[in-house]
Design a protein around this motif. Sequence first.
Motif, PDB file in Angstrom:
ATOM      1  N   GLY A  12      63.029 -25.983  52.442  1.00 57.73           N
ATOM      2  CA  GLY A  12      63.854 -25.602  53.574  1.00 57.73           C
ATOM      3  C   GLY A  12      64.058 -26.745  54.544  1.00 57.73           C
ATOM      4  O   GLY A  12      63.362 -27.774  54.499  1.00 57.73           O
ATOM      5  N   LEU A  13      64.995 -26.570  55.442  1.00 60.44           N
ATOM      6  CA  LEU A  13      65.285 -27.589  56.442  1.00 60.44           C
ATOM      7  C   LEU A  13      64.068 -27.879  57.311  1.00 60.44           C
ATOM      8  O   LEU A  13      63.869 -29.010  57.764  1.00 60.44           O
ATOM      9  CB  LEU A  13      66.462 -27.122  57.299  1.00 60.44           C
ATOM     10  CG  LEU A  13      67.005 -28.090  58.341  1.00 60.44           C
ATOM     11  CD1 LEU A  13      67.446 -29.399  57.703  1.00 60.44           C
ATOM     12  CD2 LEU A  13      68.165 -27.441  59.092  1.00 60.44           C
ATOM     13  N   ALA A  14      63.220 -26.875  57.534  1.00 58.27           N
ATOM     14  CA  ALA A  14      62.014 -27.069  58.347  1.00 58.27           C
ATOM     15  C   ALA A  14      61.018 -28.018  57.691  1.00 58.27           C
ATOM     16  O   ALA A  14      60.078 -28.475  58.353  1.00 58.27           O
ATOM     17  CB  ALA A  14      61.348 -25.717  58.616  1.00 58.27           C
ATOM     18  N   ALA A  39      70.943 -31.612  61.378  1.00 53.51           N
ATOM     19  CA  ALA A  39      70.694 -30.740  60.227  1.00 53.51           C
ATOM     20  C   ALA A  39      71.090 -31.432  58.926  1.00 53.51           C
ATOM     21  O   ALA A  39      70.372 -31.348  57.917  1.00 53.51           O
ATOM     22  CB  ALA A  39      71.447 -29.426  60.389  1.00 53.51           C
ATOM     23  N   ARG A  43      68.644 -32.175  55.753  1.00 51.30           N
ATOM     24  CA  ARG A  43      68.933 -31.733  54.391  1.00 51.30           C
ATOM     25  C   ARG A  43      68.913 -32.904  53.416  1.00 51.30           C
ATOM     26  O   ARG A  43      68.403 -32.798  52.298  1.00 51.30           O
ATOM     27  CB  ARG A  43      70.284 -31.009  54.338  1.00 51.30           C
ATOM     28  CG  ARG A  43      70.238 -29.578  54.858  1.00 51.30           C
ATOM     29  CD  ARG A  43      71.529 -28.843  54.573  1.00 51.30           C
ATOM     30  NE  ARG A  43      72.621 -29.342  55.406  1.00 51.30           N
ATOM     31  CZ  ARG A  43      72.960 -28.824  56.574  1.00 51.30           C
ATOM     32  NH1 ARG A  43      72.284 -27.805  57.089  1.00 51.30           N
ATOM     33  NH2 ARG A  43      73.969 -29.319  57.264  1.00 51.30           N
ATOM     34  N   HIS A 104      72.265 -27.477  48.442  1.00 51.37           N
ATOM     35  CA  HIS A 104      71.794 -27.060  49.765  1.00 51.37           C
ATOM     36  C   HIS A 104      72.886 -26.270  50.465  1.00 51.37           C
ATOM     37  O   HIS A 104      74.083 -26.473  50.247  1.00 51.37           O
ATOM     38  CB  HIS A 104      71.359 -28.251  50.626  1.00 51.37           C
ATOM     39  CG  HIS A 104      72.394 -29.330  50.774  1.00 51.37           C
ATOM     40  ND1 HIS A 104      73.499 -29.199  51.577  1.00 51.37           N
ATOM     41  CD2 HIS A 104      72.481 -30.552  50.207  1.00 51.37           C
ATOM     42  CE1 HIS A 104      74.215 -30.304  51.518  1.00 51.37           C
ATOM     43  NE2 HIS A 104      73.642 -31.141  50.678  1.00 51.37           N
ATOM     44  N   GLY A 106      73.035 -24.532  54.511  1.00 55.61           N
ATOM     45  CA  GLY A 106      72.314 -24.171  55.729  1.00 55.61           C
ATOM     46  C   GLY A 106      70.902 -24.724  55.703  1.00 55.61           C
ATOM     47  O   GLY A 106      70.683 -25.926  55.600  1.00 55.61           O
ATOM     48  N   ALA A 107      69.923 -23.831  55.774  1.00 61.56           N
ATOM     49  CA  ALA A 107      68.521 -24.249  55.809  1.00 61.56           C
ATOM     50  C   ALA A 107      67.853 -24.209  54.447  1.00 61.56           C
ATOM     51  O   ALA A 107      66.638 -24.425  54.348  1.00 61.56           O
ATOM     52  CB  ALA A 107      67.745 -23.356  56.775  1.00 61.56           C
ATOM     53  N   GLU A 125      73.951 -19.823  51.593  1.00 66.71           N
ATOM     54  CA  GLU A 125      73.299 -18.943  52.562  1.00 66.71           C
ATOM     55  C   GLU A 125      74.090 -17.639  52.684  1.00 66.71           C
ATOM     56  O   GLU A 125      75.314 -17.652  52.823  1.00 66.71           O
ATOM     57  CB  GLU A 125      73.209 -19.625  53.933  1.00 66.71           C
ATOM     58  CG  GLU A 125      71.953 -20.448  54.113  1.00 66.71           C
ATOM     59  CD  GLU A 125      71.650 -20.698  55.581  1.00 66.71           C
ATOM     60  OE1 GLU A 125      70.472 -20.812  55.928  1.00 66.71           O
ATOM     61  OE2 GLU A 125      72.599 -20.788  56.380  1.00 66.71           O
ATOM     62  N   SER A 252      58.507 -26.410  49.198  1.00 66.63           N
ATOM     63  CA  SER A 252      57.951 -26.596  50.543  1.00 66.63           C
ATOM     64  C   SER A 252      56.484 -26.995  50.469  1.00 66.63           C
ATOM     65  O   SER A 252      56.029 -27.902  51.185  1.00 66.63           O
ATOM     66  CB  SER A 252      58.108 -25.313  51.357  1.00 66.63           C
ATOM     67  OG  SER A 252      59.467 -25.034  51.608  1.00 66.63           O
TER      68      SER A 252
END
Length: 271
Positions: A12-14, A39, A43, A104, A106-107, A125, A252
């Motif tokens: 994820g983007l986080a 963002a 990514r 990818h 969004g997140a 998304e 992740s």
Amino acid sequence: MPGHPVHVWWAGLADAHTGLLALLDPVERRRHDATVDRAGRGRFLVGCALSRLALGATLGVPPADVPLRRVCPRCGGPHGKVRLAPPPDESSCGGPRLDFSVAHSGAVIGVAVCENGRVGLDVEEADVGLDVDAAARVALADAELAALYGRPPAARKAAFLRTWTRKEAVLKALGVGLAAPLRGLELSGPQQPPAVLAWPEQLGARPDMSLTDLLVHGTHPAAVAVTGAAAAGATGVEGTPGDVRVTLRDGSAALAEYVRRTTVADTPPGA
């Protein structure tokens, strides 16, 4: 006979941690630093790092040593589709031939790695802002349009995204862009097992092609397409019915573990 597996890693983007910057080569680092949108920069970082971690795990080499290349086929610039550079002498390489695809939206960031075939991965998304009518007119065949408008208005966006992820996965596996004749590529309905029903002659001879649907975090539609020897698969996600034998990986967790290990290694004794 079951086909070769496709490993799909989701992150994820986080997960865009500065500790991942060490995995970028000089070309990637310049592109990362030049990306103004925060963002988009994240990514790109996660996609590059996750690609190297996924490919390194398959090849048995450190992720920083995975040879990725971006060369535009038209101008030779460093902005083309990312590919795994072949070994200097492919005939002497006893390992599997690998292909990979990055997606990818969004997140959500994903990487698919395939042995002995060509792979395409796409994800969208579920809550993306979308003009379904405008997108459908460009992307869907006549039969697909008719089926879409036969659905209640509230159900059309999800149905379109399912079909769109399948189409883009197919085009990525072929290595062609969205300039391909999308309306000439007709797929089965979103509620049916994924299959290619009509093939545009502009894309040449129709290859062996296998498709499977995915759902990321139980919400976001995604699809994997495979051509070549790996398309002979007979099972789907983690052994469920389908056309591609897909194994899901926690990207992740892999990224976090890399950051943890490198941070510990860089910490001076007694710090």
